[in-house]
Design a protein around this motif. Structure first.
Motif, PDB file in Angstrom:
ATOM      1  N   PRO A   1       0.916  -1.352  -0.321  1.00 58.50           N
ATOM      2  CA  PRO A   1       0.136   0.088  -0.396  1.00 58.50           C
ATOM      3  C   PRO A   1       0.691   0.955   0.097  1.00 58.50           C
ATOM      4  O   PRO A   1       1.935   1.237  -0.118  1.00 58.50           O
ATOM      5  N   ALA A   2      -0.340   2.520  -0.426  1.00 53.51           N
ATOM      6  CA  ALA A   2       0.601   3.654  -0.465  1.00 53.51           C
ATOM      7  C   ALA A   2       2.066   3.616  -1.113  1.00 53.51           C
ATOM      8  O   ALA A   2       2.827   5.240  -1.153  1.00 53.51           O
ATOM      9  N   ARG A   3       2.106   2.607  -2.117  1.00 46.62           N
ATOM     10  CA  ARG A   3       2.799   3.160  -3.496  1.00 46.62           C
ATOM     11  C   ARG A   3       2.033   2.892  -4.231  1.00 46.62           C
ATOM     12  O   ARG A   3       1.849   1.952  -5.342  1.00 46.62           O
ATOM     13  N   MET A   4       2.119   4.931  -5.106  1.00 47.02           N
ATOM     14  CA  MET A   4       1.278   5.011  -5.840  1.00 47.02           C
ATOM     15  C   MET A   4       0.314   4.032  -5.832  1.00 47.02           C
ATOM     16  O   MET A   4      -0.574   3.660  -6.914  1.00 47.02           O
ATOM     17  N   GLN A   5      -0.559   4.393  -5.165  1.00 47.94           N
ATOM     18  CA  GLN A   5      -2.360   3.155  -4.744  1.00 47.94           C
ATOM     19  C   GLN A   5      -2.817   4.345  -5.026  1.00 47.94           C
ATOM     20  O   GLN A   5      -3.504   5.339  -4.759  1.00 47.94           O
ATOM     21  N   ARG A   6      -3.958   3.208  -5.906  1.00 53.89           N
ATOM     22  CA  ARG A   6      -5.390   4.382  -6.429  1.00 53.89           C
ATOM     23  C   ARG A   6      -6.159   3.840  -5.715  1.00 53.89           C
ATOM     24  O   ARG A   6      -6.943   2.799  -5.255  1.00 53.89           O
TER      25      ARG A   6
ATOM     26  N   ALA B   1     -13.435  13.275  -9.636  1.00 55.22           N
ATOM     27  CA  ALA B   1     -11.889  13.128  -9.853  1.00 55.22           C
ATOM     28  C   ALA B   1     -11.145  11.465  -9.233  1.00 55.22           C
ATOM     29  O   ALA B   1     -11.456  10.599  -8.808  1.00 55.22           O
ATOM     30  N   GLU B   2      -9.610  11.457  -9.889  1.00 58.90           N
ATOM     31  CA  GLU B   2      -8.821  10.351  -9.256  1.00 58.90           C
ATOM     32  C   GLU B   2      -8.411  10.954  -7.935  1.00 58.90           C
ATOM     33  O   GLU B   2      -8.075  12.091  -7.863  1.00 58.90           O
ATOM     34  N   LEU B   3      -8.199   9.799  -7.103  1.00 58.79           N
ATOM     35  CA  LEU B   3      -7.291  10.130  -6.226  1.00 58.79           C
ATOM     36  C   LEU B   3      -6.065   8.792  -5.604  1.00 58.79           C
ATOM     37  O   LEU B   3      -6.673   7.885  -6.026  1.00 58.79           O
ATOM     38  N   TRP B   4      -5.309   9.965  -5.490  1.00 63.68           N
ATOM     39  CA  TRP B   4      -3.737   8.634  -5.407  1.00 63.68           C
ATOM     40  C   TRP B   4      -3.389   8.622  -4.293  1.00 63.68           C
ATOM     41  O   TRP B   4      -3.109   9.665  -4.187  1.00 63.68           O
ATOM     42  N   LEU B   5      -2.185   7.739  -4.087  1.00 57.58           N
ATOM     43  CA  LEU B   5      -1.103   7.917  -2.364  1.00 57.58           C
ATOM     44  C   LEU B   5      -0.304   6.935  -3.272  1.00 57.58           C
ATOM     45  O   LEU B   5      -0.864   6.473  -3.501  1.00 57.58           O
ATOM     46  N   ASP B   6       0.271   8.151  -2.360  1.00 54.87           N
ATOM     47  CA  ASP B   6       1.582   7.410  -2.367  1.00 54.87           C
ATOM     48  C   ASP B   6       3.346   8.158  -1.358  1.00 54.87           C
ATOM     49  O   ASP B   6       2.245   9.306  -1.073  1.00 54.87           O
TER      50      ASP B   6
END
Length: 424
Positions: free
Chosen positions: A285-290, A303-308
């Motif tokens: 998780p949290a590695r360019m995670q959508r 909107a698209e939401l991403w997490l890194d």
């Protein structure tokens, strides 16, 4: 037992040493000796160091091992939502009862002595692993390698060093060569080490240390190669050539991490089932995670939401490369960082791919860089930047201008952890 049981003990452990990071092995050896030296009773250990990609590479190795029928212990850091994520015992996150028991045992054995939070919790993980049968133990270095609390196993079955870059200079040194020397401290006589693609200065130091201690290397570009090929990847070593799918972890940099994992798995004698699972089944998780569900996603609308959680210049480059590869869409960053990081080095590559940035402070984190300082550094890097009191407020500000934006929440694993907790 309740969740508060382990939380209470962990809180006590935070007060055992005035410094959060204090690299030495003396305190660890003292506690391990008091615990009966569990590090000597672990299933075969694979020890992974490096600056970027340690966690992803370890996740791929674990996926490959487990797909081939092996049971695996795994120790990683930091956690994102719950401490239990750091300790995976025979394939499962450690239970609350077992975590409480080993933490309490370590706290008692330490008898009030000076020891850092990471050191004592690492000892707890080793204690849990030593008491449960498994086929392999995967240990991720916390910081550096040579003096890291995980570097207590006399003879791992394999080590690996992922790409080394500039980070944590205040602890590891101010040059790439000094940092590589610390990472190479996990090398052991007679223990093979898989070395990912490295800058020339870093590789030279790793080779020097390997020659001195007598550790055989399996280095990218010399003993194995990996690269993209249409919609997949090609890996080649002395055993032959593999055509495999692209890693399910997004980003071109994951091809390099997959190559390191494949080199480890092939050196261990594992076959096709392991290779394919390493690239297709790993999760991290949290590695360019959508983000696809949860309150933040609901608030994002179209909107698209991403997490890194990447936080150094190399991570900024990798993120920028991945964002360029996605279908074109207005892109904005919500960024929060620690005050120990090279914020300019991290952000500069991202100016090529994002229209703007909203800076936030990391909630509940004493070492957060204040939002206004993050915004100032972002402007110096070339961003149009503003601040917000929270991620939710930052998201609302972005969506007020661009309802169909691509929004990347980034800059710190601590911020990523806060988001995963809040978003369910």
């Amino acid at each position: 037992m309740t969740q508060a049981s382990s939380d209470v003990i962990l809180e006590r452990m935070m007060a055992l040493h005035p410094k959060i990071i204090d690299l030495t092995l003396d305190r660890v050896w003292r506690l391990l000796d008091a615990l009966g030296n569990p590090q000597n009773d672990l299933p075969p250990v694979i020890h992974v160091a490096g600056t970027n990609g340690k966690g992803s590479t370890l996740a791929m190795i674990r996926a490959g091992l487990e797909a081939s029928g092996q049971t695996v212990h795994a120790y990683t850091s930091p956690h994102l939502a719950r401490f239990h994520e750091r300790i995976r015992v025979a394939g499962n996150l450690i239970s609350e009862d077992d975590l409480t028991a080993v933490l309490d045992e370590c706290y008692t054995a330490n008898d009030g002595g000076n020891i850092t939070y990471f050191e004592i919790t690492t000892c707890a993980a080793l204690l849990a692993f030593a008491r449960t049968p498994a086929d392999y133990t995967l240990l991720e270095v916390g910081l550096g390698g040579r003096l890291d609390a995980t570097n207590v196993v006399a003879k791992p079955v394999m080590t690996a060093i992922t790409p080394v870059s500039i980070d944590h200079q205040q602890f590891l040194g101010d040059t790439l060569a000094k940092i590589a020397f610390e990472k190479a401290g996990i090398l052991k006589r007679g223990v093979p080490c898989v070395v990912a693609r490295q800058d020339g200065d870093a590789l030279e130091v790793i080779e020097e240390v390997a020659a001195r201690v007598g550790a055989p290397l399996q280095a990218y570009g010399q003993h194995w190669h990996v690269g993209p090929e249409r919609d997949g990847l090609v890996y080649q070593d002395e055993l032959g050539l593999l055509d495999l799918p692209r890693p399910n972890l997004p980003g071109d940099h994951q091809i390099s991490n997959a190559g390191t994992a494949l080199a480890v798995l092939r050196a261990l004698g594992l076959e096709a089932t392991a290779w394919e699972a390493a690239v297709s089944q790993a999760e991290w998780p949290a590695r360019m995670q959508r983000l696809k569900t949860g309150p933040l996603v609901d608030a994002a609308g179209g909107a698209e939401l991403w997490l890194d959680g990447g936080h150094n210049p190399a991570a900024g480059e990798a993120l920028a490369a991945h964002l360029v590869s996605l279908p074109k869409r207005p892109t904005y960053l919500i960024c929060g960082m620690l005050n120990t990081k090279d914020i300019g080095g991290y952000l500069r590559p991202l100016t090529r791919v994002a229209e703007g940035l909203v800076a936030v402070s990391i909630p509940g984190e004493a070492n957060t860089l204040p939002a206004d300082e993050t915004a100032a550094a972002a402007r110096d890097s070339g961003f149009a930047a503003e601040t917000a009191d929270s991620v939710q407020a930052a998201l609302a500000a972005i969506l007020g201008r661009e309802p169909s934006a691509r929004v990347l929440i980034c800059g710190s694993l601590y911020l990523a952890g806060a988001i995963l907790r809040e978003n369910g």
